[in-house]
Design a protein around this motif. Structure first.
Motif, PDB file in Angstrom:
ATOM      1  N   LEU A   1      81.383  51.830  54.703  1.00 48.76           N
ATOM      2  CA  LEU A   1      80.260  52.359  55.184  1.00 48.76           C
ATOM      3  C   LEU A   1      79.402  51.285  55.814  1.00 48.76           C
ATOM      4  CD1 LEU A   1      79.418  54.911  52.561  1.00 48.76           C
ATOM      5  CD2 LEU A   1      80.656  55.279  54.745  1.00 48.76           C
ATOM      6  N   ASP A   2      79.871  49.966  55.729  1.00 51.20           N
ATOM      7  CA  ASP A   2      78.898  48.858  56.265  1.00 51.20           C
ATOM      8  C   ASP A   2      79.780  48.147  56.910  1.00 51.20           C
ATOM      9  OD1 ASP A   2      79.857  47.575  54.378  1.00 51.20           O
ATOM     10  OD2 ASP A   2      78.400  47.624  53.029  1.00 51.20           O
ATOM     11  N   HIS A   3      79.328  46.538  57.116  1.00 56.62           N
ATOM     12  CA  HIS A   3      80.118  45.645  57.932  1.00 56.62           C
ATOM     13  C   HIS A   3      81.359  45.192  57.218  1.00 56.62           C
ATOM     14  CE1 HIS A   3      77.723  43.295  55.395  1.00 56.62           C
ATOM     15  NE2 HIS A   3      78.542  42.353  55.488  1.00 56.62           N
ATOM     16  N   ARG A   4      81.308  45.409  55.743  1.00 57.53           N
ATOM     17  CA  ARG A   4      82.574  44.847  55.027  1.00 57.53           C
ATOM     18  C   ARG A   4      83.700  45.537  55.268  1.00 57.53           C
ATOM     19  NH1 ARG A   4      79.597  45.203  49.108  1.00 57.53           N
ATOM     20  NH2 ARG A   4      78.984  47.228  50.395  1.00 57.53           N
ATOM     21  N   THR A   5      84.891  44.833  55.069  1.00 57.37           N
ATOM     22  CA  THR A   5      86.312  45.495  55.124  1.00 57.37           C
ATOM     23  C   THR A   5      86.850  45.296  53.661  1.00 57.37           C
ATOM     24  OG1 THR A   5      87.206  43.428  56.034  1.00 57.37           O
ATOM     25  CG2 THR A   5      86.343  44.909  57.434  1.00 57.37           C
ATOM     26  N   MET A   6      87.895  45.970  53.655  1.00 56.35           N
ATOM     27  CA  MET A   6      88.991  45.471  52.389  1.00 56.35           C
ATOM     28  C   MET A   6      90.138  45.912  52.588  1.00 56.35           C
ATOM     29  SD  MET A   6      88.299  48.996  50.011  1.00 56.35           S
ATOM     30  CE  MET A   6      86.482  48.914  50.200  1.00 56.35           C
ATOM     31  N   PRO A   7      91.211  45.273  51.751  1.00 55.51           N
ATOM     32  CA  PRO A   7      92.637  45.399  52.212  1.00 55.51           C
ATOM     33  C   PRO A   7      93.094  46.788  51.959  1.00 55.51           C
ATOM     34  CG  PRO A   7      92.460  43.655  50.420  1.00 55.51           C
ATOM     35  CD  PRO A   7      91.149  44.231  50.786  1.00 55.51           C
ATOM     36  N   THR A   8      94.080  47.249  52.581  1.00 50.59           N
ATOM     37  CA  THR A   8      94.926  48.561  52.581  1.00 50.59           C
ATOM     38  C   THR A   8      95.988  48.674  51.367  1.00 50.59           C
ATOM     39  OG1 THR A   8      96.353  47.938  54.291  1.00 50.59           O
ATOM     40  CG2 THR A   8      94.286  49.198  54.809  1.00 50.59           C
ATOM     41  N   THR A   9      95.694  47.582  50.404  1.00 53.31           N
ATOM     42  CA  THR A   9      96.579  47.488  49.337  1.00 53.31           C
ATOM     43  C   THR A   9      96.576  48.612  48.416  1.00 53.31           C
ATOM     44  OG1 THR A   9      96.719  45.051  49.514  1.00 53.31           O
ATOM     45  CG2 THR A   9      97.247  45.958  47.502  1.00 53.31           C
ATOM     46  N   ILE A  10      97.417  49.166  47.892  1.00 50.25           N
ATOM     47  CA  ILE A  10      97.393  50.306  46.941  1.00 50.25           C
ATOM     48  C   ILE A  10      98.444  49.959  45.771  1.00 50.25           C
ATOM     49  CG2 ILE A  10      97.781  52.611  46.439  1.00 50.25           C
ATOM     50  CD1 ILE A  10      97.110  53.376  49.390  1.00 50.25           C
TER      51      ILE A  10
ATOM     52  N   LYS B   1      94.187  44.172  61.946  1.00 47.88           N
ATOM     53  CA  LYS B   1      93.436  45.202  62.654  1.00 47.88           C
ATOM     54  C   LYS B   1      92.694  45.909  61.771  1.00 47.88           C
ATOM     55  CE  LYS B   1      94.309  49.462  65.585  1.00 47.88           C
ATOM     56  NZ  LYS B   1      95.077  50.284  66.010  1.00 47.88           N
ATOM     57  N   VAL B   2      91.311  46.370  62.156  1.00 52.33           N
ATOM     58  CA  VAL B   2      90.464  46.725  61.129  1.00 52.33           C
ATOM     59  C   VAL B   2      90.552  48.323  61.277  1.00 52.33           C
ATOM     60  CG1 VAL B   2      88.218  46.998  60.362  1.00 52.33           C
ATOM     61  CG2 VAL B   2      89.052  44.890  60.848  1.00 52.33           C
ATOM     62  N   ILE B   3      90.795  49.431  60.382  1.00 50.83           N
ATOM     63  CA  ILE B   3      90.689  50.971  60.652  1.00 50.83           C
ATOM     64  C   ILE B   3      89.394  51.231  60.250  1.00 50.83           C
ATOM     65  CG2 ILE B   3      91.799  52.737  59.910  1.00 50.83           C
ATOM     66  CD1 ILE B   3      93.497  50.958  61.379  1.00 50.83           C
ATOM     67  N   GLU B   4      88.815  52.095  61.112  1.00 51.27           N
ATOM     68  CA  GLU B   4      87.413  52.587  60.657  1.00 51.27           C
ATOM     69  C   GLU B   4      87.370  54.225  60.799  1.00 51.27           C
ATOM     70  OE1 GLU B   4      84.233  50.834  62.797  1.00 51.27           O
ATOM     71  OE2 GLU B   4      85.317  49.298  63.631  1.00 51.27           O
ATOM     72  N   LEU B   5      86.250  54.685  60.169  1.00 50.90           N
ATOM     73  CA  LEU B   5      86.065  55.946  59.742  1.00 50.90           C
ATOM     74  C   LEU B   5      85.636  56.643  60.796  1.00 50.90           C
ATOM     75  CD1 LEU B   5      84.740  55.921  56.344  1.00 50.90           C
ATOM     76  CD2 LEU B   5      87.061  56.086  56.733  1.00 50.90           C
ATOM     77  N   ASP B   6      85.768  57.910  61.375  1.00 51.21           N
ATOM     78  CA  ASP B   6      84.835  58.522  62.158  1.00 51.21           C
ATOM     79  C   ASP B   6      83.570  59.108  61.560  1.00 51.21           C
ATOM     80  OD1 ASP B   6      85.433  61.202  61.072  1.00 51.21           O
ATOM     81  OD2 ASP B   6      87.014  61.958  62.458  1.00 51.21           O
ATOM     82  N   ALA B   7      82.650  59.702  62.372  1.00 50.01           N
ATOM     83  CA  ALA B   7      81.271  60.087  61.725  1.00 50.01           C
ATOM     84  C   ALA B   7      81.334  61.206  60.644  1.00 50.01           C
ATOM     85  CB  ALA B   7      80.410  60.737  62.959  1.00 50.01           C
ATOM     86  N   SER B   8      82.400  62.245  60.956  1.00 42.42           N
ATOM     87  CA  SER B   8      82.304  63.161  59.638  1.00 42.42           C
ATOM     88  C   SER B   8      83.195  62.522  58.425  1.00 42.42           C
ATOM     89  CB  SER B   8      83.291  64.128  60.257  1.00 42.42           C
ATOM     90  OG  SER B   8      82.525  64.858  61.351  1.00 42.42           O
ATOM     91  N   ALA B   9      84.000  61.665  58.769  1.00 43.19           N
ATOM     92  CA  ALA B   9      84.768  61.031  57.444  1.00 43.19           C
ATOM     93  C   ALA B   9      83.790  60.339  56.696  1.00 43.19           C
ATOM     94  CB  ALA B   9      85.867  60.175  58.005  1.00 43.19           C
ATOM     95  N   ALA B  10      82.889  59.335  57.515  1.00 42.76           N
ATOM     96  CA  ALA B  10      81.918  58.423  56.851  1.00 42.76           C
ATOM     97  C   ALA B  10      80.897  59.343  56.183  1.00 42.76           C
ATOM     98  CB  ALA B  10      80.997  57.664  58.040  1.00 42.76           C
ATOM     99  N   GLN B  11      80.389  60.455  56.697  1.00 45.72           N
ATOM    100  CA  GLN B  11      79.691  61.218  55.958  1.00 45.72           C
ATOM    101  C   GLN B  11      80.141  61.594  54.791  1.00 45.72           C
ATOM    102  OE1 GLN B  11      78.329  64.920  57.949  1.00 45.72           O
ATOM    103  NE2 GLN B  11      76.841  65.507  56.495  1.00 45.72           N
ATOM    104  N   PHE B  12      81.351  62.234  54.723  1.00 47.54           N
ATOM    105  CA  PHE B  12      81.952  62.509  53.448  1.00 47.54           C
ATOM    106  C   PHE B  12      82.270  61.368  52.482  1.00 47.54           C
ATOM    107  CE2 PHE B  12      85.753  62.883  50.718  1.00 47.54           C
ATOM    108  CZ  PHE B  12      85.650  64.166  50.199  1.00 47.54           C
ATOM    109  N   MET B  13      82.408  60.213  52.720  1.00 48.68           N
ATOM    110  CA  MET B  13      82.630  59.084  52.052  1.00 48.68           C
ATOM    111  C   MET B  13      81.159  58.861  51.442  1.00 48.68           C
ATOM    112  SD  MET B  13      85.949  58.483  51.867  1.00 48.68           S
ATOM    113  CE  MET B  13      85.829  57.148  50.951  1.00 48.68           C
TER     114      MET B  13
END
Length: 463
Positions: A63-72, A281-293
């Motif tokens: 939700l801000d400038h920070r990123t994290m891995p996609t490791t699960i 590559k950085v994956i980002e949320l759309d506006a609705s997804a960000a609101q839910f998160m």
């Protein structure tokens, strides 16, 4: 005993239908090959295979400038003889072979031990499958800049007994978080790994895992390793018949299509850093997804406040939801940004995993009385019942409004207004209804969700 704290039917159903279509169809094809494979094992293996590849060259922004891995990281506690080996081989066999470089394959064909030299920090295959499960072995495979590895074995006992868990569990948590450089300096060698990724997938028999929990479980939990895992548990009460197996038939060739997509992602990842400085590559949320998160971040914070011993698991639930949604987005190649439907489906998976954390790790809290456990179970049951009630209300509104204003469909605002429940709860109910196939959501029109009901026969069957 794992699962002994919850009675039959108390745990939520495994939401394998919340997986993106490509992963779900592959899982159901494995189930057709081996009908006894637990759904929890199929779900965790599907996520583990996808994440192992996506993490190589993709991060996700919150939700801000920070990123994290996609490791699960995943863990499946499954009794012996139910086919976890079949699931492992179908999901990881092709990936394991693809992880070998050309010189290594030539060595194997000659019957020699693979010995592929590394000419530069990013030479060799883009994904390493770790066999030497030691800190030294880990650094050897991810040495350099931006390397990726995965630890995946059919039987996780070797990993649980390795020095990575006993002595260096904090290094695995650092790799999951993607924040620190790893180093090893001795009189004989000096190694470093910067901006590396490493996922872990553990499949282990229930009894063996119970023994590990008694010996080392509390330390591994409190140091932060185990709370980061997506967990699935199979018990005698578990069933392999759920919404997914009822609503979706087997699609021949699904595994082949999944591995073709994973190979495509791997090949794209291999080209990064060859002609320019390495950057994921950085994956980002759309506006609705960000609101839910944003709502989910507050919800999981409150959950951590009220869950006592299991607070670390709730504290990682938001991050795991973000990661699962990003991996799903990349695997299905859905477009520029992660959608609302994708993050809602990811939360269904993570919320189910939290119930599995209670099954597995709740026993570590020696101070927790039976009455406290009963309160937690009651709270979980209440949450599930409220969700079912919300689904019924939302489905009724969608069906009624769909008959009143055809063919324009029903907007999200209308559903929220006429249902009388909060928008966050409406979105959570819709996520489950969409995964059921009871409603579908079209692309946004004029900034509002377009929510026409599905075939009326589907609604009557759901009811």
């Amino acid at each position: 005993m794992i699962g002994g704290m919850l009675g039959a039917g108390a745990a939520p159903e495994c939401p394998i239908d919340a997986l993106p279509e490509l992963l779900r169809e592959a899982a159901l094809e494995v189930l057709s090959l081996e009908p006894q494979v637990p759904l929890s094992c199929l779900l965790t293996d599907a996520l583990a295979a996808a994440s192992a590849v996506v993490q190589i060259a993709h991060d996700v922004r919150g939700l801000d400038h920070r990123t994290m891995p996609t490791t699960i990281n995943t863990l499946a506690a499954v009794p012996s003889g139910l086919g976890k080996g079949t699931s492992f081989n179908e999901f990881f066999g092709p990936l394991d072979r693809d992880a070998l470089s050309a010189p290594e394959l030539d060595d194997l064909r000659r019957g020699e031990e693979p010995n592929s030299p590394r000419d530069s920090p990013r030479s060799g295959p883009p994904l390493a499958f770790l066999q030497d499960q030691s800190y030294k072995g880990l650094l050897r495979d991810i040495e350099g800049v931006g390397k990726a590895a995965t630890i995946q074995h059919e039987d996780g006992l070797g990993f649980l007994e390795s020095d990575l868990v006993y002595k260096h569990a904090d290094r695995l948590t650092q790799l999951w978080s993607g924040q620190a450089a790893l180093r090893l300096a001795t009189a004989r060698e000096r190694r470093f790994a910067i901006d590396a990724r490493c996922s872990v997938g553990v499949r282990v028999q229930n009894k063996i895992f119970e023994g590990f929990l008694k010996r080392r479980g509390e330390k591994a939990y409190h140091i932060g390793l185990l709370p980061r895992f997506i967990v699935g548990v199979h018990s005698p009460q578990s069933s392999n018949v759920n919404r997914a197996t009822r609503l979706h038939g087997v699609c021949p060739g699904a595994l082949e299509r999944l591995h073709a997509r994973l190979k495509e992602i791997t090949e794209e990842s291999a080209s990064i850093g060859q002609t320019a400085p390495f950057s994921r590559k950085v994956i980002e949320l759309d506006a609705s997804a960000a609101q839910f998160m944003r709502w989910l971040k507050e919800h999981t914070f409150q959950g951590a406040q009220g869950s006592g011993f299991l607070a670390p698991s709730w504290s990682r639930a938001w991050e795991n939801t973000l990661r699962v949604s990003a991996v799903s987005h990349v695997v299905t190649n859905q477009g520029d940004r992660v959608s609302l439907e994708t993050v809602q489906a990811a939360w269904l998976v993570v919320h189910w995993s939290l119930s599995q954390h209670e099954l597995v790790f709740g026993s570590l809290d020696a101070s927790r009385s039976s009455s406290a456990r009963e309160r937690i179970h009651a709270r979980m049951a209440t949450h599930e019942q409220r969700l079912l009630t919300d689904m019924s209300i939302v489905l009724g509104v969608v069906a009624q409004r769909g008959r009143t204003v055809p063919p324009f469909g029903v907007t999200l605002l209308e559903v929220t207004t006429f249902s009388g429940i909060s928008e966050a709860r409406v979105k959570t109910a819709l996520a489950r209804l969409v995964s059921d196939g009871s409603v579908w959501i079209s692309p946004e029109r004029g900034g509002t969700g377009y929510l026409p009901p599905s075939d009326p026969r589907m609604i009557s069957v759901w009811r």
